[in-house]
Design a protein around this motif. Structure first.
Motif, PDB file in Angstrom:
ATOM      1  N   CYS A 191      -7.708  -0.622  -6.845  1.00  0.00           N
ATOM      2  CA  CYS A 191      -6.793   0.492  -7.158  1.00  0.00           C
ATOM      3  C   CYS A 191      -6.537   1.349  -5.912  1.00  0.00           C
ATOM      4  O   CYS A 191      -5.389   1.671  -5.599  1.00  0.00           O
ATOM      5  CB  CYS A 191      -7.362   1.358  -8.279  1.00  0.00           C
ATOM      6  N   VAL A 192      -7.611   1.688  -5.183  1.00  0.00           N
ATOM      7  CA  VAL A 192      -7.427   2.527  -3.983  1.00  0.00           C
ATOM      8  C   VAL A 192      -6.640   1.766  -2.920  1.00  0.00           C
ATOM      9  O   VAL A 192      -5.721   2.309  -2.299  1.00  0.00           O
ATOM     10  CB  VAL A 192      -8.791   2.965  -3.389  1.00  0.00           C
ATOM     11  N   GLY A 193      -7.020   0.512  -2.715  1.00  0.00           N
ATOM     12  CA  GLY A 193      -6.335  -0.300  -1.702  1.00  0.00           C
ATOM     13  C   GLY A 193      -4.857  -0.376  -1.978  1.00  0.00           C
ATOM     14  O   GLY A 193      -4.026  -0.225  -1.073  1.00  0.00           O
ATOM     15  N   MET A 249     -12.730  -3.030  -9.127  1.00  0.00           N
ATOM     16  CA  MET A 249     -11.541  -2.377  -9.717  1.00  0.00           C
ATOM     17  C   MET A 249     -11.163  -1.133  -8.924  1.00  0.00           C
ATOM     18  O   MET A 249      -9.978  -0.895  -8.639  1.00  0.00           O
ATOM     19  CB  MET A 249     -11.806  -1.992 -11.183  1.00  0.00           C
ATOM     20  N   VAL A 250     -12.174  -0.324  -8.556  1.00  0.00           N
ATOM     21  CA  VAL A 250     -11.879   0.905  -7.801  1.00  0.00           C
ATOM     22  C   VAL A 250     -11.302   0.556  -6.432  1.00  0.00           C
ATOM     23  O   VAL A 250     -10.288   1.129  -5.998  1.00  0.00           O
ATOM     24  CB  VAL A 250     -13.146   1.782  -7.663  1.00  0.00           C
ATOM     25  N   VAL A 251     -11.915  -0.427  -5.763  1.00  0.00           N
ATOM     26  CA  VAL A 251     -11.431  -0.824  -4.432  1.00  0.00           C
ATOM     27  C   VAL A 251      -9.992  -1.342  -4.524  1.00  0.00           C
ATOM     28  O   VAL A 251      -9.141  -1.000  -3.697  1.00  0.00           O
ATOM     29  CB  VAL A 251     -12.374  -1.894  -3.821  1.00  0.00           C
ATOM     30  N   LEU A 293       0.289  -3.111 -10.409  1.00  0.00           N
ATOM     31  CA  LEU A 293      -0.950  -3.904 -10.455  1.00  0.00           C
ATOM     32  C   LEU A 293      -1.330  -4.208 -11.904  1.00  0.00           C
ATOM     33  O   LEU A 293      -1.659  -5.346 -12.252  1.00  0.00           O
ATOM     34  CB  LEU A 293      -2.083  -3.138  -9.754  1.00  0.00           C
ATOM     35  N   VAL A 331       1.500   5.782  -6.796  1.00  0.00           N
ATOM     36  CA  VAL A 331       0.830   5.476  -8.064  1.00  0.00           C
ATOM     37  C   VAL A 331       1.607   4.376  -8.796  1.00  0.00           C
ATOM     38  O   VAL A 331       1.033   3.587  -9.555  1.00  0.00           O
ATOM     39  CB  VAL A 331       0.718   6.756  -8.921  1.00  0.00           C
ATOM     40  N   TRP A 356      -3.018   1.667  -3.951  1.00  0.00           N
ATOM     41  CA  TRP A 356      -2.411   3.002  -3.827  1.00  0.00           C
ATOM     42  C   TRP A 356      -2.167   3.341  -2.353  1.00  0.00           C
ATOM     43  O   TRP A 356      -1.136   3.906  -1.989  1.00  0.00           O
ATOM     44  CB  TRP A 356      -3.341   4.046  -4.464  1.00  0.00           C
ATOM     45  N   SER A 357      -3.099   2.932  -1.476  1.00  0.00           N
ATOM     46  CA  SER A 357      -3.034   3.351  -0.071  1.00  0.00           C
ATOM     47  C   SER A 357      -1.885   2.712   0.705  1.00  0.00           C
ATOM     48  O   SER A 357      -1.490   3.219   1.748  1.00  0.00           O
ATOM     49  CB  SER A 357      -4.354   3.028   0.637  1.00  0.00           C
ATOM     50  N   VAL A 369       0.145   1.120  -8.471  1.00  0.00           N
ATOM     51  CA  VAL A 369      -1.034   0.882  -9.326  1.00  0.00           C
ATOM     52  C   VAL A 369      -0.557   0.415 -10.708  1.00  0.00           C
ATOM     53  O   VAL A 369      -1.161  -0.482 -11.315  1.00  0.00           O
ATOM     54  CB  VAL A 369      -1.904   2.149  -9.434  1.00  0.00           C
ATOM     55  N   TRP A 370       0.541   1.002 -11.203  1.00  0.00           N
ATOM     56  CA  TRP A 370       1.102   0.525 -12.486  1.00  0.00           C
ATOM     57  C   TRP A 370       1.590  -0.916 -12.350  1.00  0.00           C
ATOM     58  O   TRP A 370       1.463  -1.714 -13.283  1.00  0.00           O
ATOM     59  CB  TRP A 370       2.250   1.443 -12.936  1.00  0.00           C
TER      60      TRP A 370
END
Lengths: 138, 494
Positions: free
Chosen positions: B399-401, B395-397, B415, B409, B403-404, B412-413
């Motif tokens: 979200c960061v991927g 999940m973290v990967v 997503l 942001v 966002w990057s 991410v929403w």
């Protein structure tokens, strides 16, 4: 039947938006509305055809998935809400914490510690190794 | 013959230079890594590395950037096979049979076949690129917008025909995806379309939030729901058996040829190549009903095709200066930054760069296999980790991927929104693959169809008057009819 409803609703919304667009631009070239309108109408017709031919007993099998769905939703939302005001480490820790709680039989303290560990490892990978311009904390 | 040998020697001399070899290795390693991480695709990575390109010799810079591209195609298959999360669009096709094999405890053979098929694709595509650079690029130029539009329609029809649900649902998902693909500012009129007045949507929806949301999010929910603590055990060796190699060899060869051809066509993406190769295998196989349930050919053909297409996609750029996709556009930018104008002149005046690049692709593919085959056991071990421990880092990967990609942001929403759609589709048992394909193909189709209509002064018969276009459209109709016939047969069988 549910998929018929989803497609039909999408088709109606797409049609509503697409018919605001011109089919041809003043120079005579195909405009933004041409393909959009064709797709929107086709989508609506497919949805209606689906509804007409669907069996009513086709079911929704999502009851057992509510807990993981809710926790993963919270996990992504926590990351999106906290990234700017609190920085990456807090956002990633809470994201991982909520995602850990999505599984059965996890204690909150263990989940919190695991969340912090995942966030630290991610910071190392993304900010350290890959050099992404992440603000680690506020 | 002597000239060919001279070219070969020149190419390998450049590619085997220690500095160039080092940057080729860095490129394929980075490519594999970004292919494995959903969201952080090769375009982002190449764009991030553009400032570094200034400080490198031209050959080393190009070898590194191209290595990222074809390395990412391989890396994408790893998460597609293990976790049902495609890192790149082309991974969607491999995912069908690859993930089914993983669920049967055969993740190792699936990953091994993917690596070897990618190698075959790379080894066949590199000489194709070297030998036929000019003539193939000329053919690609003759392949006009009407043909590109028809090719996209064929890809769409094949995608729906191979989807696991009903044809009506498949077409519904494909068109819903196409509508999502049209979100953003229209290039012809400059008007926002399907944006609901949101500024963040004016640039369109990125592929990553959609793919990760629809597939990844839903798959994680499914995995957590069914996670009983019993791990998927590997059956037998983690390496492909002789039977696997036998079953995968011809599909890999055919996939390499299909991929090599589609890669040189402007608009012919690695996704279309993988789709075409998969459809071809399904069409000619005696086990076509088994496709989707873990068939080796269903992994070998698309993997060989997407890697081959990733390499021959350089043909239009190198021979005519035409970037055929976003990655080639970044590549063109990098070439301009280091003082090389892509086009016929570079082939004539700096042949060592082109030949070195082609030779580096051969070497890079060997490095990829040498890097990845030993990792098969480690990747397979991922499946033995309890899902509740695996999900948080994923999940973290993700979200960061995501966002990057744009530092946004809002993505991410998106997503989250697409994740909930993926969950709904999971609950009503609908295959979302056509939705993703529709999303990728719609902008390509619209641009090609629009250009064809402009060139033909608005005459819609342009799609039937040109033989290649008419042939491809006929194939699209045939694919649909075969799909209907297959669905009816399956209906009778059940």
């Amino acid at each position: 039947m549910y998929i018929g409803i989803i497609i039909t609703v999408m088709g109606f919304i797409a049609s509503f938006l697409a018919f605001d667009q011109p089919r041809y631009v003043p120079s005579g070239q195909p405009g933004p509305g041409l393909l959009a309108q064709i797709l929107a109408v086709t989508l609506t017709l497919i949805g209606l055809a689906h509804l007409a031919t669907a069996r009513r007993n086709t079911g929704f099998s999502g009851r057992g998935t509510l807990r993981p769905a809710a926790m993963l939703t919270l996990s992504v939302a926590a990351f999106a809400v906290l990234l700017r005001p609190a920085g990456f480490l807090v956002a990633a820790s809470l994201c991982a914490f909520a995602a850990t709680l999505a599984g059965h039989g996890t204690r909150p303290l263990g989940a919190a510690l695991y969340g912090v560990a995942v966030a630290a490892a991610s910071a190392l990978l993304f900010a350290g190794l890959l050099g992404l311009p992440l603000r680690l904390w506020r | 013959m002597t000239t060919m040998l001279d070219s070969l020697v020149t190419g390998f001399t450049v590619a085997l230079d220690p500095t160039n070899l080092l940057f080729c290795t860095i490129g394929v390693s980075l490519g594999t890594l970004v292919g494995v991480l959903p969201g952080l695709g090769p375009v982002t990575t190449m764009a991030l590395l553009l400032p570094a390109v200034f400080h490198l010799p031209a050959e080393a810079a190009l070898m590194m950037l191209s290595g990222i591209y074809y390395g990412a195609q391989y890396g994408s298959s790893t998460t597609a096979i293990l976790l049902r999360i495609p890192g790149e669009a082309s991974g969607v096709v491999t995912m069908r049979d690859g993930h089914a094999m993983a669920q049967q405890g055969r993740a190792g053979p699936a990953l091994g076949i993917a690596a070897l098929a990618s190698l075959v694709g790379g080894l066949i595509a590199a000489p194709v690129l070297a030998l036929l650079l000019r003539p193939l690029a000329s053919l690609a130029i003759a392949f006009g917008p009407a043909e590109t539009a028809a090719l996209v329609l064929l890809g769409a029809a094949a995608a729906v025909a191979m989807s696991s649900g009903s044809l009506l649902t498949g077409w519904g998902m494909l068109i819903a995806g196409a509508v999502l693909g049209l979100v953003g500012t229209d290039l012809a009129g400059g008007l926002p379309r399907f944006t609901f007045g949101l500024l963040e949507l004016s640039g369109g929806i990125s592929f990553a939030p959609l793919a990760v949301g629809i597939f990844g999010f839903a798959e994680l929910i499914r995995a957590l729901t069914t996670d009983t603590g019993a791990r998927i055990r590997a059956h037998g060796s983690v390496w492909p058996s002789r039977a696997d190699l036998r079953d995968g060899s011809l599909p890999a060869l055919r996939g390499s040829l299909v991929g090599s051809l589609i890669g040189i066509v402007p608009g012919g993406s690695t996704l279309l190549a993988a789709l075409a190769a998969y459809s071809l295998e399904k069409g000619i196989s005696g086990r076509r009903l088994d496709f989707g349930s873990g068939v080796v050919a269903g992994v070998a053909a698309p993997e060989a095709a997407n890697n081959a297409a990733a390499q021959t996609a350089f043909a239009p750029l190198l021979a005519f200066g035409l970037p055929s996709n976003a990655i080639m556009a970044v590549m063109a930018g990098a070439m301009l930054m280091i003082g090389i104008a892509p086009g016929p002149s570079v082939v004539a005046t700096r042949p060592e760069i082109i030949l070195g690049l082609v030779a580096s692709m051969l070497i890079g593919n060997l490095i990829l296999v040498a890097l990845n085959l030993p990792l098969v056991g480690i990747w397979t071990a991922v499946l033995r980790i309890p899902m509740k421990l695996l999900v948080p880092p994923i999940m973290v990967v993700c979200c960061v991927g995501i966002w990057s990609i744009n530092g946004s942001v809002f993505d991410v929403w998106l997503l989250l929104g697409f994740g909930l759609v993926g969950w709904l589709l999971l609950c009503v048992d609908v295959d979302p693959t056509p939705l993703l394909l529709g999303f990728v193909l719609a902008p390509i189709f619209e641009e090609a169809a629009r250009r064809a209509l402009v060139q033909a002064y608005g005459d819609w018969w342009v799609f039937l008057n040109r033989p290649w276009s008419a042939g491809l459209l006929a194939a699209a109709v045939l694919a649909t009819l075969l799909g209907i016939w297959h669905a009816n047969r399956k209906g009778r069988a059940t």
